[in-house]
Motif scaffolding. Structure first.
Motif, PDB file in Angstrom:
ATOM      1  N   GLU A  38       0.823  -1.203   0.000  1.00 47.16           N
ATOM      2  CA  GLU A  38       0.000   0.000   0.000  1.00 47.16           C
ATOM      3  C   GLU A  38       0.860   1.257   0.000  1.00 47.16           C
ATOM      4  O   GLU A  38       0.500   2.284  -0.532  1.00 47.16           O
ATOM      5  CB  GLU A  38      -0.913  -0.002   1.235  1.00 47.16           C
ATOM      6  CG  GLU A  38      -2.046  -0.995   1.113  1.00 47.16           C
ATOM      7  CD  GLU A  38      -2.595  -1.415   2.457  1.00 47.16           C
ATOM      8  OE1 GLU A  38      -2.427  -0.649   3.424  1.00 47.16           O
ATOM      9  OE2 GLU A  38      -3.173  -2.517   2.535  1.00 47.16           O
ATOM     10  N   LYS A  39       2.014   1.132   0.636  1.00 44.90           N
ATOM     11  CA  LYS A  39       2.915   2.282   0.712  1.00 44.90           C
ATOM     12  C   LYS A  39       4.315   1.827   0.333  1.00 44.90           C
ATOM     13  O   LYS A  39       4.748   0.758   0.747  1.00 44.90           O
ATOM     14  CB  LYS A  39       2.962   2.795   2.163  1.00 44.90           C
ATOM     15  CG  LYS A  39       1.945   3.846   2.490  1.00 44.90           C
ATOM     16  CD  LYS A  39       2.208   4.364   3.887  1.00 44.90           C
ATOM     17  CE  LYS A  39       1.543   5.714   4.081  1.00 44.90           C
ATOM     18  NZ  LYS A  39       1.930   6.329   5.349  1.00 44.90           N
ATOM     19  N   GLU A  66       1.647   6.426  -0.690  1.00 45.10           N
ATOM     20  CA  GLU A  66       0.647   5.413  -1.030  1.00 45.10           C
ATOM     21  C   GLU A  66       0.758   5.083  -2.515  1.00 45.10           C
ATOM     22  O   GLU A  66       0.876   5.976  -3.349  1.00 45.10           O
ATOM     23  CB  GLU A  66      -0.775   5.926  -0.744  1.00 45.10           C
ATOM     24  CG  GLU A  66      -1.092   6.118   0.709  1.00 45.10           C
ATOM     25  CD  GLU A  66      -0.507   7.412   1.280  1.00 45.10           C
ATOM     26  OE1 GLU A  66       0.034   8.224   0.511  1.00 45.10           O
ATOM     27  OE2 GLU A  66      -0.594   7.587   2.517  1.00 45.10           O
TER      28      GLU A  66
END
Length: 808
Positions: A746-747, A765
């Motif tokens: 996600e990041k 992100e």
RNA sequence: GCUGGUGUGGCGGAAUGGCAGACGCACGGGACUCAAAAUCCCGCGAGGGCAACUUCAUGUGGGUUCGACCCCCACCACCAGCACCA
């Protein structure tokens, strides 16, 4: 765990249960994996064998886990010079030493725990095998592709025999020390040059290392040029030269012919005879590399004859010079001192005129020698043309006046296949005084190599002294005749073995069954040293194409995919091979087990490059295996909450990435990276162990880990597979799939550059659009101040990695 | 000589043209131990700085590019093959 004991145990179980037997009924997902078979050299396997066979076996196991029906046969390239030399030295018959060595090697290969399909084993010195080597010879003979001609060879006058290049040490025979000479002798050849063009174009269809294809391309050495006939003065004879630079023909100031060329005697005048003779004798003592070296001094000798340049009518002298080789093209070259470096040196030395007929484009003061393409001058109506155009126009003119033609030439020479040796496949030819060379009828094959005891060379080759062998009746006319005394080059034996393997032991009616071999081949993956690039690998391709042309099979290339293992060197940096003292793998196996040895080899050197062998890391591999064992046994029975939080996510990420990357690394034979990924997974497991609680998840990770490791440590993982209570065998499992979603984070950390200099590293992100992404970066507290008052002129965004802002 | 390849910490080696040095060894430190070994954890290219940080760095010298271990040119060193070792 007692690694050595469990290896014995599983080797036996695998054998008893016939786990690795090839299923001939499931050819739709077959995978033919082949390692170049070995010469049964010393008394035991050296580490080089392990390197080759052990690691490609791991690749085969990986393929099996991917669901392939793997065919991995094994055999021996059993004829050859070393056994014969050994016999001459020790009196032990080549047959005996070879059979003995094979036996030892078989046992050791079996101990290694490979998936080899021994039930298909072939040995090239078995009459059942070489029957087909002889059959192949006869097919080539019938098509006119096996023929005899005079060719230069190394000859030792004292041993009265032809000797190999490697037996010539500093110009003398390694056996008796007398001076070796180059001499023309009648030899058998295979006409591989007929296939030059196809061997070239076929390279585009196969998945081989680019460097190997390049080596073959350059070896075949296609060049498009012209032949030009120079009429001999006061004679009807003409000398035909080959040149790739016919645009320089107006600059010819002499002709050069190879010393061993058959026209030389016709050219030499009485006054020049003794000088030329002496020159030829000296040239015969040099090897080809010295002769063709661009730095060795150019020497030659005037023949006394002159030829006429067909375009200029000029008379130029003919020289004999050893920088010209009789086996390439016509063996005669036109000397253009102004535009060829070697001709220039030669002309300087013998005070021959140097003419300028090409200028560098746009210049008139070009310095000589100028060997590039350019613009013609002093070339009659061709002056002013570019080299490229002039080449075409000049050939047209030569064709019109009947003095030349366009000609494609190849450096590739026909394959010399005859050997004056005992320990090889007999050539199935009978020489009849009335019928000439007659092939042995196919029903009489094999021509069995007689068991003789005096294999010392003697002019004809050792078989020549064996009367019972030599004296036969001609198959055509029935009168007294003699067998061919020579044997075949061992490269002939190995040029079709990959085709013979699938039915090696059962098919005695034909070389192979066409329907079956069409399904089994080409070999999906072939593994062997790059040193075979221009010989074995080229010969096999040629023979495959030939067999296709006579209707025996349906494909063009024998090896679809090819990998070269690098060479494993001893501590001294020297080759660990048949010619120096070989290190034994045995001691390592006894101490650490074969799995640790295999893992160490996979991890510590690049497979493709090889390198200097170092056993330092072996004990650490054992430690790594024990580290794996501890966590596996610790996790096998754990129960715990069925939670899936950050910790699980983290380990799942590593697991899925490992599954993906180990497979990719195996596909490219990057075994060292594959093991590194597995080590990372184990590290991640230990990290999870301190805080994670999900028992089911742990069990799944353990199972996947063992399967990932199985190709590289087969016995060890099979044992652990049993210990965690899973069903035999781990090699009947499937390589796990991975979940792309679990690999995408996600990041990710992004490197932020301003004018190509890193100014910050930010977690961003991955779901952001590019605009949102730039906005987030430029408004960051670290980055924003650096941008104030500046104008962004360019944004370079590399997704998930880096952003580079070019500002003014 | 010709053809092909290789060159990254003290070492083996990672890096689709995108944060050089993944992973491992060696080394240093910590935990455990009476102690050692084993094990588990942390650090580790070089120089400078207490530090934040900074300069240099992928055989050498140039070039292309916003950006080069990676592509191009030249050079150096090493390895393989050069046709009868296999």
């Amino acid at each position: 765990m007692d690694f050595v004991a469990i290896e014995k145990k599983w080797n036996k179980i695998w054998e008893d249960t016939k786990l690795y037997n090839f299923d001939e009924k499931k050819l739709d997902k077959k995978f033919y994996l082949l390692e170049m078979f070995s010469y049964p050299s010393g008394a035991s396997l050296h580490l080089g064998h392990w390197w080759n066979f052990g690691l490609s076996d791991s690749f085969g196991r990986f393929k099996r886990l991917q669901g392939y029906n793997v065919f991995q046969p094994m055999g021996f390239d059993a004829f050859g010079l070393p056994a014969e030399n050994y016999a001459i030295k020790t009196g032990i018959h080549p047959e005996d030493s070879t059979r003995h060595n094979i036996k030892v090697m078989e046992e050791q290969l079996k101990e290694m725990g490979g998936m080899f399909n021994w039930e298909y084993e072939l040995i090239t010195c078995d009459p059942e095998y070489y029957k087909w080597t002889q059959w192949l010879f006869i097919q080539l003979f019938k098509k006119g592709l096996a023929y005899q001609k005079e060719a230069p060879v190394n000859f030792c006058p004292s041993c009265n025999t032809i000797i190999a290049n490697e037996q010539v040490v500093d110009g003398v025979c390694e056996r008796c020390g007398s001076e070796v000479v180059r001499k023309n002798m009648r030899q058998w050849f295979f006409k591989i040059t007929d296939y030059a063009e196809e061997l070239l174009s076929g390279l585009d269809t196969i998945d081989w290392p680019e460097k190997t294809k390049t080596l073959q391309r350059n070896w075949i050495g296609k060049s498009v040029g012209a032949e030009v006939d120079f009429k001999l003065e006061n004679s009807d004879e003409k000398l035909t030269v080959y040149t790739s630079r016919v645009d320089t023909i107006y600059g010819v100031t002499f002709l050069v012919i190879a010393p061993e060329h058959k026209l030389v005697p016709k050219l030499v005048t009485k006054e020049r005879e003794s000088a030329v003779k002496e020159y030829i004798l000296n040239a015969s003592k040099k090897d080809e590399i010295t002769r063709t070296s661009t730095t060795s001094p150019k020497t030659g000798c005037f023949t006394g004859s002159y030829v006429i340049n067909p375009l200029t009518g000029e008379k130029v002298p003919v020289f004999v010079a050893d920088y010209v080789i009789s086996t390439y093209a016509t063996g005669i070259v036109m000397g253009v001192a102004g535009h060829d470096a070697r001709d220039y040196d030669f002309a300087k030395k013998y005070n021959l005129p140097i003419k300028k007929v090409i200028n560098e484009v746009g210049k008139t003061d070009t310095e000589l020698p100028f060997c590039e393409y350019g613009e013609l001058c002093n070339s009659a109506e061709f002056s002013g043309m570019k080299s490229e155009d002039a080449k075409i126009k000049i050939v047209e003119k030569l064709e019109k006046i009947g003095a030349g033609r366009k000609k494609v030439n190849y450096k590739l020479r026909d394959w010399s296949v005859a050997r004056q040796r005992y320990w090889g496949c007999p050539i199935p030819i009978i020489h009849c005084p009335h019928c000439g060379a007659v092939p042995v009828p196919e029903k009489d094959l094999p021509v069995v190599l007689p068991h003789i005891t005096d294999y010392k060379p003697d002019g004809k080759g050792p078989l020549g002294k064996c009367k019972e062998y030599m004296n036969v009746k001609c198959p055509k006319c029935g009168r007294d005749a003699q067998r061919e005394a020579d044997t075949l080059d061992t490269f002939v034996d190995s040029s079709f073995y990959q085709l013979r393997y699938p039915e090696s032991l059962r098919n005695d009616k034909e070389i192979f069954n066409r329907q079956y071999v069409d399904k089994m081949l080409p070999v999906d993956c072939y593994v062997g040293g790059v040193e075979h690039a221009t010989m074995h690998l080229l010969y096999s391709r040629f023979i495959t194409k030939f067999l296709r042309d006579i209707g025996c099979l349906d494909f063009d290339e024998p090896f679809q995919r090819l990998f070269h293992q690098g060479m494993v060197l001893g501590a001294d940096g020297k080759k660990m091979s048949k010619r120096n003292t070989s290190k034994t793998a045995d001691d390592y196996v006894k101490t650490y087990g074969s799995d640790a040895l295999r893992l160490h080899m996979m991890f510590s050197l690049k497979y493709i490059d090889g390198g200097i062998w170092n056993d330092e890391g072996l004990k650490h591999m054992k430690a790594f295996m024990e580290r794996v064992e501890r966590i596996v046994l610790k996790w096998k029975d754990t129960v715990g909450e069925n939670v899936y939080g950050e910790e699980e996510k983290e380990l799942d990420y590593v697991l899925n990435r490992t599954i993906k990357e180990v497979a990719e690394n195996f596909e490219t034979f990057s075994f060292n990276s594959a093991i590194a990924r597995i080590m990372e997974l184990v590290n991640a497991m230990y990290k999870y162990d301190t805080k994670g609680k999900n028992g089911e998840f742990k069990k799944k990770v353990v199972k996947d880990l063992l399967i990932l490791l199985a190709p590289s440590a087969p016995h060890f993982t099979e044992e652990l597979w049993e210990e965690i209570g899973e069903e035999y065998s781990i090699f009947n499992q499937r390589y796990p799939g991975y979940d792309e979603a679990k690999i995408s984070l996600e990041k990710v950390e992004i490197a932020v550059q301003i004018n190509s200099k890193i100014v910050a590293r930010l977690d961003v992100e991955t779901s952001l659009s590019e605009d949102e992404f730039i906005e987030k970066i430029t408004s960051d507290v670290k980055v924003a101040p650096l941008l104030s008052g500046k104008q962004i002129v360019k944004k370079i965004v590399v997704p998930k990695r880096l952003v580079n802002l070019i500002v003014k």
